[in-house]
Design a protein around this motif. Structure first.
Motif, short mmCIF file in Angstrom:
data_model
loop_
_atom_site.label_atom_id
_atom_site.label_comp_id
_atom_site.label_asym_id
_atom_site.label_seq_id
_atom_site.Cartn_x
_atom_site.Cartn_y
_atom_site.Cartn_z
N ASN A 156 -34.21 82.04 -15.87
CA ASN A 156 -33.73 81.83 -14.48
C ASN A 156 -34.88 81.82 -13.47
O ASN A 156 -34.74 82.33 -12.35
N ALA A 157 -36.00 81.25 -13.87
CA ALA A 157 -37.14 81.08 -12.95
C ALA A 157 -37.14 79.63 -12.49
O ALA A 157 -37.70 78.75 -13.14
N ALA A 158 -36.48 79.38 -11.37
CA ALA A 158 -36.15 78.00 -10.98
C ALA A 158 -37.34 77.23 -10.40
O ALA A 158 -37.32 76.00 -10.40
N ASP A 159 -38.35 77.92 -9.88
CA ASP A 159 -39.41 77.22 -9.15
C ASP A 159 -40.12 76.18 -9.99
O ASP A 159 -40.42 75.07 -9.53
N GLY A 160 -40.44 76.54 -11.24
CA GLY A 160 -41.15 75.60 -12.10
C GLY A 160 -40.36 74.32 -12.31
O GLY A 160 -40.92 73.22 -12.28
N LEU A 161 -39.06 74.46 -12.48
CA LEU A 161 -38.20 73.29 -12.68
C LEU A 161 -38.08 72.47 -11.40
O LEU A 161 -38.08 71.23 -11.44
#
Length: 346
Positions: A156-161
């Protein structure tokens, strides 16, 4: 089928050595030859369709294991693999996205469970959970029969996506960017300076620096150098300019990089001035402007020295009477044996 040496793909046109030349001719010839080698290196390092397919199959297998524990989760790539701009022995970044959020403790517990599952299903025999990182990850290398890929998985680490389409747009609008980044990634990797976790420069940070460099175009090169680098044969010139700029010309003491605004801005505006480390590297994150992407890069002085040395080596490259033996780019990047041989279809 094994790869051939990347330098074998470099043309020999215009590289003959003359017994009596002036400095301008040497400079032009050197930059043209360097351009050709950057293109040949890029083509050598670009994954083949078979390699892409093999990597995708391994990622799919890892995703299947994740879904044994999290059936409703999505598993996506981000970072260099998502941009098709990775070194063969580089990391594959995956992010798991679930329909619901987890608190920090639950997230860590799930990561440990997934790590055990990866080991029990023989995806890997060695796995580590980096629980204290700013973004906790599972880190492992797949088994040899799964390509020995280095994989990092976050939850749930959205920034990379979210960064994937933004960076892809810059790569499309700046065709020179992709070539420069790959050569520079290899240079940093050769010297162990390509990871923020070890105080080096992350791929994301490097891409931001390269975008900013092309936006500012400090040497005032023609726009075609950036927009049509193959036709302009400009990649050698741009690489030399980049190395000079970030070795000695960039105002580390006063400014930070803002790709979003396309300019350099005062560190004081962000509160990023650091009296203990006045020449620290500061890079505004494309997604979260309050995040300094350059902050982990405490080895910036070492990186600057590397850029300075690399430029000096390129400038001092000694031409010989045998054009086929030229390897200007190889003088600074080389290729490790693992990169040479790590190919799914060999």
């Amino acid at each position: 089928m094994a790869r051939v040496a990347w330098s074998d793909g470099v043309r020999e046109q215009g590289t003959e050595v003359r017994s009596s030349v002036n400095v301008c001719w040497v400079c032009v010839t050197c930059s043209n030859r360097l351009h050709d080698e950057i293109v040949a290196f890029f083509e050598f390092m670009t994954p083949t369709p078979e390699e892409r397919h093999a990597r995708a199959m391994v990622i799919a297998q890892v995703a299947d294991v994740v879904k044994r524990r999290l059936p409703t989760a999505a598993v996506d790539t981000f970072g260099s693999v998502a941009q098709d701009l990775y070194l063969p022995d580089g990391d594959t970044d995956l992010v798991i996205t679930t329909p619901h959020t987890y608190d920090d403790e639950t997230k860590k517990r799930v990561l440990f469970q997934l790590a055990a599952l990866m080991r029990n299903t023989r995806v890997t025999d060695r796995v580590q959970v980096v629980a204290r990182a700013r973004v906790p990850v599972i880190s492992f290398q797949t088994s040899p029969d799964l390509g020995s890929l280095k994989i990092d998985i976050s939850l749930n680490a959205a920034d990379g996506l979210r960064a994937v389409p933004i960076l892809r747009d810059y790569f499309t609008r700046m065709p020179a960017l992709r070539y420069l980044v790959l050569a520079l990634k290899c240079l940093l990797s050769r010297h162990g300076l390509n990871s923020a976790s070890s105080s080096g420069l992350s791929s994301y940070g490097l891409i931001c620096l390269a975008i900013s460099f092309l936006q500012l175009n400090p040497k005032g090169r023609p726009p075609a150098y950036i927009e049509q680098p193959l036709q302009s044969e400009s990649l050698g010139v741009l690489l030399m300019d980049f190395l000079e700029y970030y070795a000695d010309a960039f105002p580390y003491g006063t400014s930070y990089v803002s790709v979003t605004q396309g300019k350099l801005l005062p560190k004081e505006e962000k509160g990023w001035a650091n009296t203990a480390h006045p020449e620290s590297l500061c890079i505004e994150c494309l997604l979260n402007p309050e995040n300094d992407v350059g902050r982990p890069t405490s080895k910036i002085q070492t990186i600057r020295a590397l850029f300075r040395e690399a430029r000096g080596m390129l400038e001092a490259y000694a031409f010989t009477p045998t054009p086929a033996s030229y390897n200007i780019l190889g003088a600074i990047i080389g290729i490790s044996e693992s990169v040479r041989t790590l190919s799914f279809h060999e």
